[in-house]
Design an enzyme around this catalytic site. Structure first.
Site, short mmCIF file in Angstrom:
data_model
loop_
_atom_site.label_atom_id
_atom_site.label_comp_id
_atom_site.label_asym_id
_atom_site.label_seq_id
_atom_site.Cartn_x
_atom_site.Cartn_y
_atom_site.Cartn_z
CG ASP A 163 -1.84 1.31 1.22
OD1 ASP A 163 -2.27 1.73 0.12
OD2 ASP A 163 -2.43 1.57 2.14
CG ASN A 414 4.24 -4.53 7.03
OD1 ASN A 414 4.21 -4.13 7.98
ND2 ASN A 414 3.41 -4.21 6.20
CD GLU A 415 -0.36 -4.95 7.64
OE1 GLU A 415 -0.48 -4.95 6.21
OE2 GLU A 415 -0.76 -4.44 8.26
CG ASN A 468 1.28 -3.47 11.46
OD1 ASN A 468 2.09 -3.04 12.24
ND2 ASN A 468 1.74 -3.54 10.04
CE1 TYR A 470 -3.87 1.50 10.48
CE2 TYR A 470 -3.23 -0.80 10.09
CZ TYR A 470 -2.87 0.33 10.12
OH TYR A 470 -1.85 0.98 9.58
CE1 TYR A 474 -8.30 0.13 5.86
CE2 TYR A 474 -6.64 -0.39 7.23
CZ TYR A 474 -7.00 0.39 6.24
OH TYR A 474 -6.24 0.96 5.35
CD GLU A 505 1.25 -0.81 9.39
OE1 GLU A 505 0.16 -0.39 9.24
OE2 GLU A 505 2.10 -0.88 8.80
CD1 TRP A 550 -0.43 3.50 7.97
CD2 TRP A 550 1.59 2.85 8.40
NE1 TRP A 550 0.13 3.34 6.65
CE2 TRP A 550 1.41 2.85 6.99
CE3 TRP A 550 3.06 2.50 8.70
CZ2 TRP A 550 2.40 2.71 6.01
CZ3 TRP A 550 4.04 2.34 7.93
CH2 TRP A 550 3.74 2.37 6.63
CE LYS A 569 -5.23 3.47 7.68
NZ LYS A 569 -5.09 3.38 6.11
#
Length: 594
Positions: A163, A414-415, A468, A470, A474, A505, A550, A569
């Protein structure tokens, strides 16, 4: 293994950054037509370093898929007759091939990390040569990060699952270097603490150096000799050592010399800090003292120049970090310019250093939940070849950044998908690679919401848990009471692991200037409320030793209905001005009222 370009008594550098000739090669004809043997066809001018996408008003330039070509003439200094001549690239994203005159001298795959070539046999001191570089931005399932090329009636299109915008080009400086035939090839310095003294251990890799002697002299910041030795592999004690600490980046300098009696054949300076990094249960210790990280995931992303490094813009970012009270950052999601690590070394900033392994998750699409239609791990997608590439990227990152005291954790991805057996089989050997390359620092990866506590099969290998989350964005969008409840429920599970936890994040997209009462998603007020909700959770769990929002600043992404002018963000706008949340954070992190 390679050392950074450096001017010393035995070495010289010449910076090749500036204006280069430049040509797009959308049909990928350049190699077949041997563009490297002559001036580039239909070329324009291009700044180095810079991403090339935003320097034109032509949408074809921003959307270009495939190779581009850089070229310039270089005069080799006339005094470089008897030594080796090397061309060194700090970064070319994502793949590069380099020619000197008509001869290919090096190929490198993987952006964000350096590569070089010895070109001595192809140049003459005092004379010009033609330097040509082909840079390719295409990604595949066997690159880090991954992507695919999709054919369409309009031409090939690049699809990827990270992203942030797929900027490409020669992103950092290019150097012409002179070094002796017998020379120092690599230096590794590790440190420990014994009472009031520092223990410095060094390992020096030499080239064509028999039967020369290696001499190491260590200086403090005032130029006093504090330790030393005459061996390529040894250790020394620094009495009453001055430690490198958060907010206090005290640095020593090791002068490594290759000598023949009284004659110095080669010499190199390596700065370092004396400090230790250890994990003790749920505590992260620097020099035996617990630390709590405040800061951000960041991006090398600026208007116009994209991912190019610029010292002035770095100083503005650093000033914003200091103003808000941040003591740390994560190099999300790729290795940053070493100049950023140099700054962190000097100023005592703590750094989580991350590979470019982002997007290894077909269940997650660029910050937007939704499957991509591929299995993440398979013979046709992320496979054994990808794993070998990933392993080499980890080794190369650690080889580059191992001597930076600011780097306290390696993040190998990452992720990624991490809830499956295939993920466990993929990542376990990579943790082993990282620990073999550097046994002195914790190793981790960044866990995503799709692999919550109890389902993740990779976090068991992490020394520190990087999460991370949200909640409130999300998931539980606009319902912060439910978000807090769900976040606490999951965090209770992670806290039971007895490992340090850093929230790498959290946050919410925010349009600057949008104000709403009561707070609603996308407003500045809602961003503040999301932060406050997260902070209540963080303050309830002793295992949480870091909070990285983030993001530091808004940044460019692919276009889409979820991205209004990029990812919003940021706590700062893309031009580094504060949103309302910045003043809230300044009060939390520094105790400074608005």
């Amino acid at each position: 293994m390679m050392l950074r370009p450096q001017d010393t008594a035995t070495r010289d550098t010449k910076c090749l950054s500036g204006m280069w000739d430049f040509a797009f090669d959308a049909e990928d004809r350049g190699q077949t037509e041997k563009w490297f043997t002559r001036p580039l066809p239909t070329c324009t001018e291009m700044a180095v370093p810079a991403s090339y996408q935003d320097l034109s008003t032509d949408p074809a330039a921003r959307d270009h898929v495939g190779p581009v070509w850089y070229q310039r003439e270089v005069r080799i200094p006339r005094g470089w007759t008897d030594d080796r001549v090397v061309v060194h690239f700090e970064s070319a994203t994502h793949a590069a091939t380099v020619w000197v005159n008509d001869v290919e001298v090096v190929r490198h795959v993987g952006g964000y990390l350096p590569f070089e070539a010895d070109i001595t046999d192809h140049v003459c001191a005092g004379k010009k040569c033609r330097l040509t570089v082909r840079v390719d931005n295409r990604l595949s399932f066997q690159t880090i990060p991954p992507g695919i090329i999709v054919d369409s009636p309009e031409g090939p299109k690049q699809k990827y699952w990270h992203d942030f915008f797929n900027y490409a080009g020669i992103h950092r400086d290019v150097w012409l270097c002179r070094r002796p035939q017998a020379h120092i090839e690599d230096v590794t310095i590790t440190t420990d603490i014994d009472g009031n003294d520092g223990i410095v251990t060094w390992s020096v890799l030499l080239h064509d150096a028999e039967p020369l002697t290696t001499r190491v002299t260590i200086f403090d910041t005032e130029g006093n000799v504090v330790a030393g030795g005459t061996s390529a592999n040894a250790h020394a004690r620094i009495p009453s050592v001055h430690l490198w600490q958060p907010d206090h980046g005290y640095l020593y300098e090791a002068e490594i010399s290759l000598v023949d009696g009284d004659q110095v054949i080669d010499t190199y300076q390596q700065v370092f800090g004396v400090r230790t990094i250890r994990v003790d249960g749920a505590r992260l210790l620097v020099n035996g003292e617990p630390v709590h990280l405040t800061g951000f995931g960041m991006h090398e992303d600026h208007q116009t120049i994209g991912k190019a490094h610029n010292d002035a813009l770095m100083l503005r970012d650093a000033a914003c970090l200091e103003w808000i009270g941040a003591n740390s950052l994560r190099t999300s999601h790729y290795p940053y310019s070493e100049r950023i690590l140099d700054y962190a070394d000097r100023h005592g900033l703590l750094v989580i250093d991350e590979t470019p392994a982002v997007g290894i998750n077909m269940g997650l699409g660029g910050g937007i939940f939704g499957a991509q239609g591929y299995p993440t791990f398979s013979a046709e997608t992320i496979n054994d070849k990808t794993q070998k590439v990933h392993a080499q990227v980890i080794r190369d990152l650690i080889a580059r950044d191992k001597n930076h005291p600011s780097v306290i954790i390696w993040s190998i991805a990452n992720e990624p998908e991490s809830e499956t057996e295939a993920a466990e089989n993929y990542f376990l050997p990579l943790f082993d690679v990282a620990r073999a390359a550097d046994p002195t620092r914790p190793v981790s990866f960044v866990n995503v919401m799709l692999a919550p506590f109890g389902k993740c099969r990779v976090s068991q290998y992490s020394d520190v848990l990087l999460l991370n989350r949200y909640y409130g964005w999300y998931v539980d969008t606009g319902d912060l009471a439910a978000a807090e409840r769900h976040w606490r429920e999951e965090m209770a599970g992670w806290a039971s692991e007895n490992k340090p936890i850093i929230i790498t994040e959290y946050g919410a997209d925010t349009m600057p200037g949008l104000h709403q009462i009561p707070a609603q998603p996308w407003s500045e007020e809602y961003q503040v409320e999301v932060l406050k909700m997260n902070e209540r959770v963080f303050d309830s769990f002793d295992a949480i030793v870091g909070e990285h929002i983030w993001n530091f600043a808004d940044f460019a992404t692919t276009s889409g209905t979820m991205r209004v002018g990029g990812n919003r963000k940021g706590i700062f706008t893309r031009d580094r001005q504060p949103k309302s949340a910045a003043f809230h954070l300044r009060k939390r992190w520094r105790g400074v009222a608005q």
